[in-house]
Write a protein that holds these residues in place. Structure first.
Motif, PDB file in Angstrom:
ATOM      1  N   GLU A  74       0.808  -1.228   0.000  1.00 33.93           N
ATOM      2  CA  GLU A  74       0.000   0.000   0.000  1.00 33.93           C
ATOM      3  C   GLU A  74       0.838   1.274   0.000  1.00 33.93           C
ATOM      4  O   GLU A  74       0.558   2.193  -0.766  1.00 33.93           O
ATOM      5  CB  GLU A  74      -0.973   0.011   1.190  1.00 33.93           C
ATOM      6  CG  GLU A  74      -1.859   1.245   1.198  1.00 33.93           C
ATOM      7  CD  GLU A  74      -3.020   1.147   2.172  1.00 33.93           C
ATOM      8  OE1 GLU A  74      -3.662   2.174   2.423  1.00 33.93           O
ATOM      9  OE2 GLU A  74      -3.276   0.050   2.673  1.00 33.93           O
ATOM     10  N   PRO A  75       1.908   1.361   0.826  1.00 34.82           N
ATOM     11  CA  PRO A  75       2.664   2.618   0.838  1.00 34.82           C
ATOM     12  C   PRO A  75       3.472   2.871  -0.428  1.00 34.82           C
ATOM     13  O   PRO A  75       3.858   4.004  -0.699  1.00 34.82           O
ATOM     14  CB  PRO A  75       3.608   2.460   2.049  1.00 34.82           C
ATOM     15  CG  PRO A  75       3.115   1.284   2.807  1.00 34.82           C
ATOM     16  CD  PRO A  75       2.428   0.416   1.821  1.00 34.82           C
ATOM     17  N   ILE A  76       3.748   1.798  -1.191  1.00 35.60           N
ATOM     18  CA  ILE A  76       4.690   1.951  -2.302  1.00 35.60           C
ATOM     19  C   ILE A  76       4.066   1.765  -3.671  1.00 35.60           C
ATOM     20  O   ILE A  76       4.718   1.981  -4.688  1.00 35.60           O
ATOM     21  CB  ILE A  76       5.889   0.981  -2.143  1.00 35.60           C
ATOM     22  CG1 ILE A  76       5.423  -0.482  -1.998  1.00 35.60           C
ATOM     23  CG2 ILE A  76       6.720   1.367  -0.946  1.00 35.60           C
ATOM     24  CD1 ILE A  76       5.402  -1.276  -3.249  1.00 35.60           C
ATOM     25  N   ILE A  77       2.802   1.373  -3.726  1.00 35.28           N
ATOM     26  CA  ILE A  77       2.249   0.993  -5.021  1.00 35.28           C
ATOM     27  C   ILE A  77       2.132   2.183  -5.971  1.00 35.28           C
ATOM     28  O   ILE A  77       2.362   2.053  -7.183  1.00 35.28           O
ATOM     29  CB  ILE A  77       0.880   0.284  -4.847  1.00 35.28           C
ATOM     30  CG1 ILE A  77       0.522  -0.457  -6.145  1.00 35.28           C
ATOM     31  CG2 ILE A  77      -0.223   1.267  -4.461  1.00 35.28           C
ATOM     32  CD1 ILE A  77      -0.545  -1.509  -5.970  1.00 35.28           C
ATOM     33  N   THR A  78       1.810   3.378  -5.445  1.00 39.06           N
ATOM     34  CA  THR A  78       1.719   4.559  -6.311  1.00 39.06           C
ATOM     35  C   THR A  78       3.087   4.903  -6.898  1.00 39.06           C
ATOM     36  O   THR A  78       3.207   5.234  -8.091  1.00 39.06           O
ATOM     37  CB  THR A  78       1.163   5.763  -5.531  1.00 39.06           C
ATOM     38  OG1 THR A  78      -0.119   5.418  -4.999  1.00 39.06           O
ATOM     39  CG2 THR A  78       1.010   6.973  -6.435  1.00 39.06           C
ATOM     40  N   SER A 100       1.751  -1.961   6.337  1.00 30.61           N
ATOM     41  CA  SER A 100       2.012  -0.609   5.828  1.00 30.61           C
ATOM     42  C   SER A 100       3.385  -0.110   6.268  1.00 30.61           C
ATOM     43  O   SER A 100       4.127   0.483   5.481  1.00 30.61           O
ATOM     44  CB  SER A 100       0.925   0.350   6.328  1.00 30.61           C
ATOM     45  OG  SER A 100      -0.344  -0.049   5.861  1.00 30.61           O
ATOM     46  N   VAL A 101       3.718  -0.366   7.535  1.00 31.82           N
ATOM     47  CA  VAL A 101       5.034   0.040   8.052  1.00 31.82           C
ATOM     48  C   VAL A 101       6.147  -0.734   7.359  1.00 31.82           C
ATOM     49  O   VAL A 101       7.155  -0.154   6.928  1.00 31.82           O
ATOM     50  CB  VAL A 101       5.102  -0.155   9.579  1.00 31.82           C
ATOM     51  CG1 VAL A 101       6.523   0.084  10.093  1.00 31.82           C
ATOM     52  CG2 VAL A 101       4.128   0.770  10.288  1.00 31.82           C
ATOM     53  N   LEU A 102       5.966  -2.049   7.220  1.00 27.69           N
ATOM     54  CA  LEU A 102       6.984  -2.895   6.583  1.00 27.69           C
ATOM     55  C   LEU A 102       7.255  -2.438   5.162  1.00 27.69           C
ATOM     56  O   LEU A 102       8.414  -2.267   4.762  1.00 27.69           O
ATOM     57  CB  LEU A 102       6.510  -4.352   6.583  1.00 27.69           C
ATOM     58  CG  LEU A 102       7.413  -5.345   5.831  1.00 27.69           C
ATOM     59  CD1 LEU A 102       8.722  -5.574   6.600  1.00 27.69           C
ATOM     60  CD2 LEU A 102       6.695  -6.676   5.602  1.00 27.69           C
ATOM     61  N   GLY A 103       6.189  -2.235   4.376  1.00 18.28           N
ATOM     62  CA  GLY A 103       6.366  -1.834   2.982  1.00 18.28           C
ATOM     63  C   GLY A 103       7.105  -0.523   2.854  1.00 18.28           C
ATOM     64  O   GLY A 103       8.024  -0.387   2.037  1.00 18.28           O
ATOM     65  N   GLY A 104       6.729   0.442   3.674  1.00 11.26           N
ATOM     66  CA  GLY A 104       7.375   1.753   3.604  1.00 11.26           C
ATOM     67  C   GLY A 104       8.838   1.706   3.994  1.00 11.26           C
ATOM     68  O   GLY A 104       9.697   2.308   3.329  1.00 11.26           O
ATOM     69  N   GLN A 105       9.150   0.978   5.068  1.00 16.98           N
ATOM     70  CA  GLN A 105      10.526   0.924   5.558  1.00 16.98           C
ATOM     71  C   GLN A 105      11.437   0.122   4.624  1.00 16.98           C
ATOM     72  O   GLN A 105      12.561   0.531   4.338  1.00 16.98           O
ATOM     73  CB  GLN A 105      10.553   0.323   6.966  1.00 16.98           C
ATOM     74  CG  GLN A 105       9.859   1.166   8.020  1.00 16.98           C
ATOM     75  CD  GLN A 105      10.442   2.563   8.130  1.00 16.98           C
ATOM     76  OE1 GLN A 105      11.647   2.746   8.255  1.00 16.98           O
ATOM     77  NE2 GLN A 105       9.584   3.573   8.046  1.00 16.98           N
ATOM     78  N   VAL A 106      10.955  -1.026   4.153  1.00 16.19           N
ATOM     79  CA  VAL A 106      11.770  -1.853   3.250  1.00 16.19           C
ATOM     80  C   VAL A 106      12.036  -1.103   1.954  1.00 16.19           C
ATOM     81  O   VAL A 106      13.162  -1.110   1.430  1.00 16.19           O
ATOM     82  CB  VAL A 106      11.069  -3.195   2.962  1.00 16.19           C
ATOM     83  CG1 VAL A 106      11.783  -3.948   1.832  1.00 16.19           C
ATOM     84  CG2 VAL A 106      11.042  -4.059   4.221  1.00 16.19           C
ATOM     85  N   SER A 107      11.016  -0.438   1.435  1.00 17.93           N
ATOM     86  CA  SER A 107      11.185   0.331   0.201  1.00 17.93           C
ATOM     87  C   SER A 107      12.197   1.455   0.385  1.00 17.93           C
ATOM     88  O   SER A 107      13.034   1.706  -0.494  1.00 17.93           O
ATOM     89  CB  SER A 107       9.834   0.892  -0.245  1.00 17.93           C
ATOM     90  OG  SER A 107       9.974   1.723  -1.365  1.00 17.93           O
ATOM     91  N   ALA A 108      12.133   2.123   1.536  1.00 19.21           N
ATOM     92  CA  ALA A 108      13.026   3.260   1.783  1.00 19.21           C
ATOM     93  C   ALA A 108      14.481   2.825   1.893  1.00 19.21           C
ATOM     94  O   ALA A 108      15.383   3.503   1.391  1.00 19.21           O
ATOM     95  CB  ALA A 108      12.594   3.984   3.060  1.00 19.21           C
TER      96      ALA A 108
END
Length: 396
Positions: A230-234, A355-363
């Motif tokens: 969700e945090p990274i799909i856009t 949501s936290v996992l996706g955002g942090q791993v992507s960053a």
């Protein structure tokens, strides 16, 4: 029409609407917070994260409490409480004077949730074993579809009717859910236990502790996997898309593809669980979902991503009804509401954790690693389910 079928129809609508009420705010939060007077971009992002996440964290705490209340006073009173309470609170968000009032209302929304827990418990306890998988599979589509389609619906309402009407229209739908629940849901409830049990006491009388833990962890990992993107799909769609003017729409379609597939497949896989056993469906679904995440890291365009997200929805559709069937099977009826409440807490924590996992791993590692790590979580969980659930229940 049989009572449980009529209740299933009403509960499906109510769960779908309440799930939308939980998730529809995601795409409009930054815009609404800016509308409330916050102009600094960093502060907007910070307040958006707090306002979105606080509802799910508080819901995880209160879901077992409302599950216990459902076992004590009945499931219908909990449905009425949650639907009316959310209608008032969500509708009031459109009249928030500042961001702190908005966050306070989001916190209150998390406190009064419990519609999904009460619905699941009601249908699980009313439905005979022959139809339980189909009924719980059908019901599960409401929750997951509402959660996954909610952001798209919220964005659509904002586009057509304006920012504040997102809350007014959602509140009105929740009020309709309250009215239909009051008029059409029927329950023959007999209080079985007058003593209020603590979590420790409840756990001491759960007969299948190892199976219960495995099921709770599986539900947590499932929701983590569904929301890790969700945090990274856009951002991912922006990288893949040649047409940057419709990125938000394409991202919403990619995210919601799983929800559409879930609506199609969950009742059928729930019915299959009735025939061959939920332990078999859950194992295959976990392995399939884990494998489908891998090629998402290598897609060349947004349409390939949508196709794989749709396949993911087909695979994951077998998980939620199987989890609910297993909870119903191994839990005494006097504890069903409380155990479903704890299971729902695991799901709420999974939404937040994903949501936290996706955002942090992507960053820190890059977008593609979100798919790799989520895949690994699902495949490891599949191995654990094989040894702890599949092998044990196959022998029975």
């Amino acid at each position: 029409m049989k009572m449980w079928k009529r209740n299933l129809i009403v509960c499906w609508f109510g769960m779908f609407v309440t799930s939308i009420g939980m998730s529809q705010i995601a795409p409009v939060l930054p815009l609404y917070i800016k509308h409330l007077g916050i102009s600094n971009t960093a502060l907007i992002e910070q307040f958006s994260g707090i306002a979105f996440g606080v509802t799910f964290i508080i819901s995880a705490i209160f879901s077992p409490i409302w599950g216990q209340a459902a076992d004590k006073v009945g499931r219908k009173p909990m449905l009425l409480r949650a639907s009316l309470g959310m209608a008032i609170v969500v509708g009031s968000m459109g009249f928030a004077k500042n961001v702190y009032v908005l966050i306070g209302l989001r916190l209150l929304q998390g406190t009064i949730t419990g519609y999904s827990t009460a619905c699941t418990t009601l249908i699980a306890t009313q439905t005979d074993d022959e139809h339980a998988g189909w009924a719980l599979g059908t019901l599960s589509t409401a929750n997951i579809a509402g959660s996954l389609l909610g952001p798209t619906i919220g964005g659509f309402i904002e586009e057509i009717f304006g920012l504040q009407n997102v809350f007014s229209i959602t509140g009105a739908l929740l009020l309709i859910a309250f009215i239909t629940t009051a008029l059409f849901v029927r329950e023959s409830f007999t209080r079985e236990d007058k003593k209020v049990l603590s979590i420790k006491e409840i756990w001491s009388i759960v007969p299948e502790k190892s199976l219960t833990i495995t099921i709770l962890v599986t539900f947590f990992i499932l929701t983590v996997s569904l929301y890790s993107v969700e945090p990274i799909i856009t951002v991912y769609v922006t990288q893949l898309s040649q047409n940057t003017s419709h990125v938000a729409l394409i991202a919403g379609m990619a995210f919601s593809a799983s929800g559409l597939a879930n609506i199609i497949a969950a009742p059928r896989l729930g019915k299959l669980s009735d025939k061959i056993g939920a332990h078999k469906v859950i194992l295959v679904a976990l392995a399939a979902a884990g494998l489908i995440f891998i090629p998402q890291a290598f897609v060349k365009n947004s349409w390939q991503l949508m196709g794989l997200r749709f396949l993911l929805g087909l695979a994951s559709a077998g998980l939620i009804p199987s989890v609910n069937i297993l909870v119903k099977k191994i839990t005494p009826s006097s504890l069903t509401g409380r155990v479903f409440g704890i299971n729902m807490s695991a799901g709420y924590l999974g939404v937040f954790g994903g949501s936290v996992l996706g955002g942090q791993v992507s960053a820190y590692l890059g977008i593609r690693y979100v798919f790799f790590i989520t895949s690994a979580l699902l495949l490891i969980n599949a191995v654990w389910v094989y040894f702890k659930v599949y092998k044990k229940l196959s022998l029975n």
